[in-house]
Design a protein around this motif. Sequence first.
Motif, PDB file in Angstrom:
ATOM      1  N   GLY A  91      -6.635   5.856   4.542  1.00 40.96           N
ATOM      2  CA  GLY A  91      -5.203   5.831   4.308  1.00 40.96           C
ATOM      3  C   GLY A  91      -4.551   4.506   4.669  1.00 40.96           C
ATOM      4  O   GLY A  91      -5.176   3.448   4.624  1.00 40.96           O
ATOM      5  N   ILE A  92      -3.273   4.578   5.034  1.00 44.60           N
ATOM      6  CA  ILE A  92      -2.489   3.381   5.339  1.00 44.60           C
ATOM      7  C   ILE A  92      -3.142   2.492   6.401  1.00 44.60           C
ATOM      8  O   ILE A  92      -3.184   1.261   6.234  1.00 44.60           O
ATOM      9  CB  ILE A  92      -1.055   3.778   5.766  1.00 44.60           C
ATOM     10  CG1 ILE A  92      -0.249   4.315   4.568  1.00 44.60           C
ATOM     11  CG2 ILE A  92      -0.333   2.601   6.410  1.00 44.60           C
ATOM     12  CD1 ILE A  92       0.127   3.275   3.543  1.00 44.60           C
ATOM     13  N   PRO A  93      -3.679   3.048   7.498  1.00 45.55           N
ATOM     14  CA  PRO A  93      -4.324   2.165   8.485  1.00 45.55           C
ATOM     15  C   PRO A  93      -5.474   1.350   7.895  1.00 45.55           C
ATOM     16  O   PRO A  93      -5.594   0.150   8.177  1.00 45.55           O
ATOM     17  CB  PRO A  93      -4.817   3.146   9.565  1.00 45.55           C
ATOM     18  CG  PRO A  93      -3.870   4.291   9.478  1.00 45.55           C
ATOM     19  CD  PRO A  93      -3.598   4.443   8.013  1.00 45.55           C
ATOM     20  N   ALA A  94      -6.327   1.980   7.087  1.00 51.90           N
ATOM     21  CA  ALA A  94      -7.435   1.253   6.454  1.00 51.90           C
ATOM     22  C   ALA A  94      -6.913   0.219   5.472  1.00 51.90           C
ATOM     23  O   ALA A  94      -7.465  -0.890   5.363  1.00 51.90           O
ATOM     24  CB  ALA A  94      -8.374   2.231   5.747  1.00 51.90           C
ATOM     25  N   ALA A 145       0.850  -1.194   0.000  1.00 52.49           N
ATOM     26  CA  ALA A 145       0.000   0.000   0.000  1.00 52.49           C
ATOM     27  C   ALA A 145       0.884   1.242   0.000  1.00 52.49           C
ATOM     28  O   ALA A 145       1.734   1.409   0.881  1.00 52.49           O
ATOM     29  CB  ALA A 145      -0.914   0.002   1.219  1.00 52.49           C
ATOM     30  N   ILE A 146       0.684   2.098  -0.987  1.00 50.81           N
ATOM     31  CA  ILE A 146       1.399   3.367  -1.087  1.00 50.81           C
ATOM     32  C   ILE A 146       0.364   4.461  -0.889  1.00 50.81           C
ATOM     33  O   ILE A 146      -0.513   4.661  -1.738  1.00 50.81           O
ATOM     34  CB  ILE A 146       2.075   3.518  -2.463  1.00 50.81           C
ATOM     35  CG1 ILE A 146       3.027   2.345  -2.728  1.00 50.81           C
ATOM     36  CG2 ILE A 146       2.825   4.847  -2.559  1.00 50.81           C
ATOM     37  CD1 ILE A 146       3.600   2.335  -4.155  1.00 50.81           C
ATOM     38  N   ALA A 147       0.421   5.165   0.239  1.00 48.85           N
ATOM     39  CA  ALA A 147      -0.666   6.090   0.550  1.00 48.85           C
ATOM     40  C   ALA A 147      -0.280   7.017   1.696  1.00 48.85           C
ATOM     41  O   ALA A 147       0.802   6.900   2.282  1.00 48.85           O
ATOM     42  CB  ALA A 147      -1.935   5.309   0.915  1.00 48.85           C
ATOM     43  N   GLY A 148      -1.194   7.915   2.031  1.00 48.82           N
ATOM     44  CA  GLY A 148      -1.020   8.806   3.166  1.00 48.82           C
ATOM     45  C   GLY A 148      -1.493   8.143   4.448  1.00 48.82           C
ATOM     46  O   GLY A 148      -2.048   7.044   4.430  1.00 48.82           O
ATOM     47  N   PHE A 149      -1.295   8.830   5.555  1.00 46.87           N
ATOM     48  CA  PHE A 149      -1.650   8.289   6.863  1.00 46.87           C
ATOM     49  C   PHE A 149      -2.973   8.886   7.339  1.00 46.87           C
ATOM     50  O   PHE A 149      -3.380   9.954   6.890  1.00 46.87           O
ATOM     51  CB  PHE A 149      -0.536   8.599   7.878  1.00 46.87           C
ATOM     52  CG  PHE A 149      -0.659   7.873   9.169  1.00 46.87           C
ATOM     53  CD1 PHE A 149      -0.433   6.514   9.232  1.00 46.87           C
ATOM     54  CD2 PHE A 149      -0.993   8.551  10.336  1.00 46.87           C
ATOM     55  CE1 PHE A 149      -0.541   5.821  10.432  1.00 46.87           C
ATOM     56  CE2 PHE A 149      -1.107   7.873  11.539  1.00 46.87           C
ATOM     57  CZ  PHE A 149      -0.884   6.511  11.596  1.00 46.87           C
ATOM     58  N   ASP A 150      -3.628   8.188   8.224  1.00 43.02           N
ATOM     59  CA  ASP A 150      -4.827   8.704   8.893  1.00 43.02           C
ATOM     60  C   ASP A 150      -4.783   8.229  10.322  1.00 43.02           C
ATOM     61  O   ASP A 150      -5.049   7.069  10.611  1.00 43.02           O
ATOM     62  CB  ASP A 150      -6.098   8.210   8.189  1.00 43.02           C
ATOM     63  CG  ASP A 150      -7.373   8.624   8.932  1.00 43.02           C
ATOM     64  OD1 ASP A 150      -7.286   9.432   9.881  1.00 43.02           O
ATOM     65  OD2 ASP A 150      -8.453   8.132   8.565  1.00 43.02           O
ATOM     66  N   GLY A 151      -4.432   9.133  11.226  1.00 45.29           N
ATOM     67  CA  GLY A 151      -4.288   8.765  12.624  1.00 45.29           C
ATOM     68  C   GLY A 151      -5.569   8.274  13.266  1.00 45.29           C
ATOM     69  O   GLY A 151      -5.522   7.571  14.283  1.00 45.29           O
ATOM     70  N   SER A 152      -6.726   8.628  12.696  1.00 43.91           N
ATOM     71  CA  SER A 152      -7.993   8.176  13.266  1.00 43.91           C
ATOM     72  C   SER A 152      -8.290   6.724  12.907  1.00 43.91           C
ATOM     73  O   SER A 152      -9.225   6.119  13.446  1.00 43.91           O
ATOM     74  CB  SER A 152      -9.149   9.066  12.797  1.00 43.91           C
ATOM     75  OG  SER A 152      -9.478   8.824  11.438  1.00 43.91           O
ATOM     76  N   GLY A 153      -7.512   6.157  11.986  1.00 43.53           N
ATOM     77  CA  GLY A 153      -7.621   4.738  11.668  1.00 43.53           C
ATOM     78  C   GLY A 153      -8.651   4.368  10.626  1.00 43.53           C
ATOM     79  O   GLY A 153      -8.790   3.192  10.297  1.00 43.53           O
ATOM     80  N   GLY A 154      -9.367   5.345  10.076  1.00 44.81           N
ATOM     81  CA  GLY A 154     -10.447   5.020   9.152  1.00 44.81           C
ATOM     82  C   GLY A 154     -10.046   4.935   7.701  1.00 44.81           C
ATOM     83  O   GLY A 154     -10.669   4.207   6.929  1.00 44.81           O
ATOM     84  N   GLY A 193     -13.322   4.467   0.007  1.00 44.12           N
ATOM     85  CA  GLY A 193     -12.525   4.350  -1.213  1.00 44.12           C
ATOM     86  C   GLY A 193     -11.191   3.656  -0.984  1.00 44.12           C
ATOM     87  O   GLY A 193     -10.757   2.821  -1.787  1.00 44.12           O
ATOM     88  N   CYS A 194     -10.542   3.987   0.129  1.00 46.08           N
ATOM     89  CA  CYS A 194      -9.273   3.328   0.475  1.00 46.08           C
ATOM     90  C   CYS A 194      -9.493   1.832   0.660  1.00 46.08           C
ATOM     91  O   CYS A 194      -8.711   0.997   0.190  1.00 46.08           O
ATOM     92  CB  CYS A 194      -8.706   3.920   1.767  1.00 46.08           C
ATOM     93  SG  CYS A 194      -8.433   5.699   1.746  1.00 46.08           S
ATOM     94  N   THR A 195     -10.570   1.519   1.368  1.00 41.18           N
ATOM     95  CA  THR A 195     -10.875   0.126   1.655  1.00 41.18           C
ATOM     96  C   THR A 195     -11.166  -0.662   0.383  1.00 41.18           C
ATOM     97  O   THR A 195     -10.681  -1.788   0.202  1.00 41.18           O
ATOM     98  CB  THR A 195     -12.069   0.038   2.624  1.00 41.18           C
ATOM     99  OG1 THR A 195     -11.728   0.716   3.847  1.00 41.18           O
ATOM    100  CG2 THR A 195     -12.443  -1.394   2.927  1.00 41.18           C
ATOM    101  N   LEU A 196     -11.954  -0.072  -0.515  1.00 43.76           N
ATOM    102  CA  LEU A 196     -12.302  -0.767  -1.760  1.00 43.76           C
ATOM    103  C   LEU A 196     -11.070  -1.050  -2.608  1.00 43.76           C
ATOM    104  O   LEU A 196     -10.873  -2.173  -3.093  1.00 43.76           O
ATOM    105  CB  LEU A 196     -13.309   0.048  -2.559  1.00 43.76           C
ATOM    106  CG  LEU A 196     -13.714  -0.549  -3.915  1.00 43.76           C
ATOM    107  CD1 LEU A 196     -14.353  -1.914  -3.747  1.00 43.76           C
ATOM    108  CD2 LEU A 196     -14.661   0.396  -4.658  1.00 43.76           C
ATOM    109  N   SER A 197     -10.227  -0.053  -2.800  1.00 44.01           N
ATOM    110  CA  SER A 197      -9.041  -0.253  -3.647  1.00 44.01           C
ATOM    111  C   SER A 197      -8.087  -1.267  -3.030  1.00 44.01           C
ATOM    112  O   SER A 197      -7.490  -2.085  -3.733  1.00 44.01           O
ATOM    113  CB  SER A 197      -8.327   1.087  -3.897  1.00 44.01           C
ATOM    114  OG  SER A 197      -8.034   1.752  -2.688  1.00 44.01           O
TER     115      SER A 197
END
Length: 284
Positions: free
Chosen positions: A23-26, A12-21, A216-220
């Motif tokens: 980006g990389i966490p998802a 996964a090449i992406a940005g971060f999302d500290g809330s976990g929903g 969208g992150c989750t689907l891809s």
Amino acid sequence: MDAEQQYHTVLAIAGFDGSGGAGIPADIKTISALGCYATSVLTALPVQNTLGVQALHAIPPEVVVKQLDALLTDIPPQAIKMGMVHTKAIVSALTKRLEAHTKVSLVLDPVMVSSSGHQLMEKSAIQAMITKLFPLTHILTPNLDEASLLAKMPIKTIDDMLQAGQKIKDLGCQSVLLKGGHLKGNTLTTIYFASDGQQHTYSFPKIETPNAHGTGCTLSSAIAAYLARGENELSAITKAQHYVYQALLQGKDVAIGKGKGPLNHFFDPEKTIKRKAESGKQGN
């Protein structure tokens, strides 16, 4: 360690999302829930929570490339999911590396604007993405806002989706999955414009929930995971959409944060799947 076995690996090449929903966490949650092994390259550090993006801090392009080189030489992926690539410099740097890995399926989620309206991509980066990354992309997954920018037209109906999807596919990517979640109505429609010229339409009842952050992150990522497991593109897209629908459904009534909450990625997690090791590759 049994050298005869490996995992199905997704990068996964992406940005971060500290809330976990998102980006990389998802991405990591999704890939893991679908039985694959997740690796990641961080492209940006947004400051955000469920209420939205408050700031965006760039990762230097040379650092992005160093992360990618470290992983490609050690843990070769079976599929790659790419999300936020918000600067022209990062797009150019990634392109130079990925041109040598065109046999690995690339799923590109063209993240341009956050759901809270925050601009996540420089205008110059959009054109660079089209000219440099689209030719390397196996499946592009824009939502309607992103598709409107790419096709340079408003999209308010299914007919508009059909026209815009073909315009986007003509920009150079192999296939396009156009997501219609922002259309008015009780039905969510997505249209897959396949590389062979065929079109496949999917329809799902819309789920009323505030917890759609990171869809969208989750689907891809789900598509990339199924591709890594050996599914063909049509099967991967079909299975990924059913996974996302259930993740939305199973998380629709859960309160996480004060804004738009996440999907339930682990509603029915699979055990990590092992596969026979590729000859001569012991790194992963």
